[in-house]
Design a protein around this motif. Structure first.
Motif, mmCIF file in Angstrom:
data_model
loop_
_atom_site.group_PDB
_atom_site.id
_atom_site.type_symbol
_atom_site.label_atom_id
_atom_site.label_comp_id
_atom_site.label_asym_id
_atom_site.label_seq_id
_atom_site.Cartn_x
_atom_site.Cartn_y
_atom_site.Cartn_z
ATOM 1 N N PRO A 1 0.830 -1.209 0.000
ATOM 2 C CA PRO A 1 0.000 0.000 0.000
ATOM 3 C C PRO A 1 0.863 1.258 0.000
ATOM 4 O O PRO A 1 1.833 1.359 0.757
ATOM 5 N N VAL A 2 0.513 2.208 -0.868
ATOM 6 C CA VAL A 2 1.217 3.484 -0.962
ATOM 7 C C VAL A 2 0.222 4.580 -1.290
ATOM 8 O O VAL A 2 -0.908 4.316 -1.689
ATOM 9 N N LEU A 3 0.670 5.807 -1.112
ATOM 10 C CA LEU A 3 -0.046 6.975 -1.614
ATOM 11 C C LEU A 3 0.725 7.469 -2.827
ATOM 12 O O LEU A 3 1.936 7.698 -2.740
ATOM 13 N N THR A 4 0.043 7.594 -3.959
ATOM 14 C CA THR A 4 0.669 8.122 -5.167
ATOM 15 C C THR A 4 0.177 9.546 -5.358
ATOM 16 O O THR A 4 -1.030 9.801 -5.380
ATOM 17 N N VAL A 5 1.111 10.472 -5.462
ATOM 18 C CA VAL A 5 0.820 11.902 -5.549
ATOM 19 C C VAL A 5 1.093 12.372 -6.978
ATOM 20 O O VAL A 5 2.188 12.144 -7.497
ATOM 21 N N THR A 6 0.107 13.011 -7.588
ATOM 22 C CA THR A 6 0.267 13.549 -8.938
ATOM 23 C C THR A 6 -0.302 14.965 -8.985
ATOM 24 O O THR A 6 -1.049 15.382 -8.097
ATOM 25 N N PRO B 1 9.282 11.081 -12.641
ATOM 26 C CA PRO B 1 8.947 12.274 -13.430
ATOM 27 C C PRO B 1 7.507 12.759 -13.274
ATOM 28 O O PRO B 1 7.263 13.954 -13.251
ATOM 29 N N GLY B 2 6.550 11.852 -13.104
ATOM 30 C CA GLY B 2 5.155 12.285 -13.034
ATOM 31 C C GLY B 2 4.457 12.054 -11.719
ATOM 32 O O GLY B 2 3.260 12.328 -11.595
ATOM 33 N N HIS B 3 5.184 11.543 -10.717
ATOM 34 C CA HIS B 3 4.530 11.258 -9.439
ATOM 35 C C HIS B 3 5.533 11.156 -8.299
ATOM 36 O O HIS B 3 6.730 11.016 -8.518
ATOM 37 N N LEU B 4 4.976 11.203 -7.094
ATOM 38 C CA LEU B 4 5.702 10.904 -5.864
ATOM 39 C C LEU B 4 4.966 9.742 -5.207
ATOM 40 O O LEU B 4 3.747 9.606 -5.376
ATOM 41 N N ARG B 5 5.677 8.922 -4.454
ATOM 42 C CA ARG B 5 5.022 7.847 -3.688
ATOM 43 C C ARG B 5 5.570 7.836 -2.278
ATOM 44 O O ARG B 5 6.759 8.043 -2.059
#
Length: 144
Positions: A74-79, A104-108
């Motif tokens: 489980p993660v949070l993907t930030v866009t 390049p397009g997200h943080l996790r």
């Protein structure tokens, strides 16, 4: 139980005996007992401070080779549609020393309700997912 004590050099052409799927946190444990998907017991006895990566090959004392894979977790993907918003989110997460995957397009990051609320207040999109998580090791190649 097989004991793995040696990380092999990248590009080694060997026959892989087992695959061991580990979470991001488990890949930071240099000394730990695990079990493969088929029930084989494995013990990692690597030099302290070893951090494993996707695709690493480890060799046992008796010659067997295990390949490390990143286990979905489980993660949070930030866009965001605006790169500046992702940079701002990365700044605030880094300020809190949060293990963070940067792409390049997200943080996790690992799920955290307080951080999720902060990110949403910053105006970025936050989505819960279950995917492999590979946080940055940091400038000095260590994990907090």
């Amino acid at each position: 139980m097989l004991t793995f004590t040696q990380r092999l050099k990248t590009g080694a052409q060997l026959t892989v005996s087992f695959t061991l799927s580990l979470t991001a946190e488990e890949r930071t444990r240099a000394r730990h007992r695990y079990q493969t998907a088929n029930g084989q017991g494995l013990y990692l006895r690597l030099p302290r401070g070893t951090i494993l990566s996707e695709g690493d090959l480890l060799q046992s004392e008796t010659g067997e080779v295990v390949c490390i894979t990143a286990q979905p977790e489980p993660v949070l993907t930030v866009t965001s549609k605006r790169p500046i918003d992702l940079l701002r989110a990365a700044y605030h997460l880094g300020n809190r020393h949060v293990p963070l995957e940067v792409a390049p397009g997200h943080l996790r990051l690992s799920p955290d309700l307080v951080l999720q609320a902060m990110l949403e207040q910053l105006g970025v999109e936050v989505k819960e997912e279950v995917v492999p998580f590979t946080p940055e090791l940091g400038a000095y190649k260590h994990n907090h």
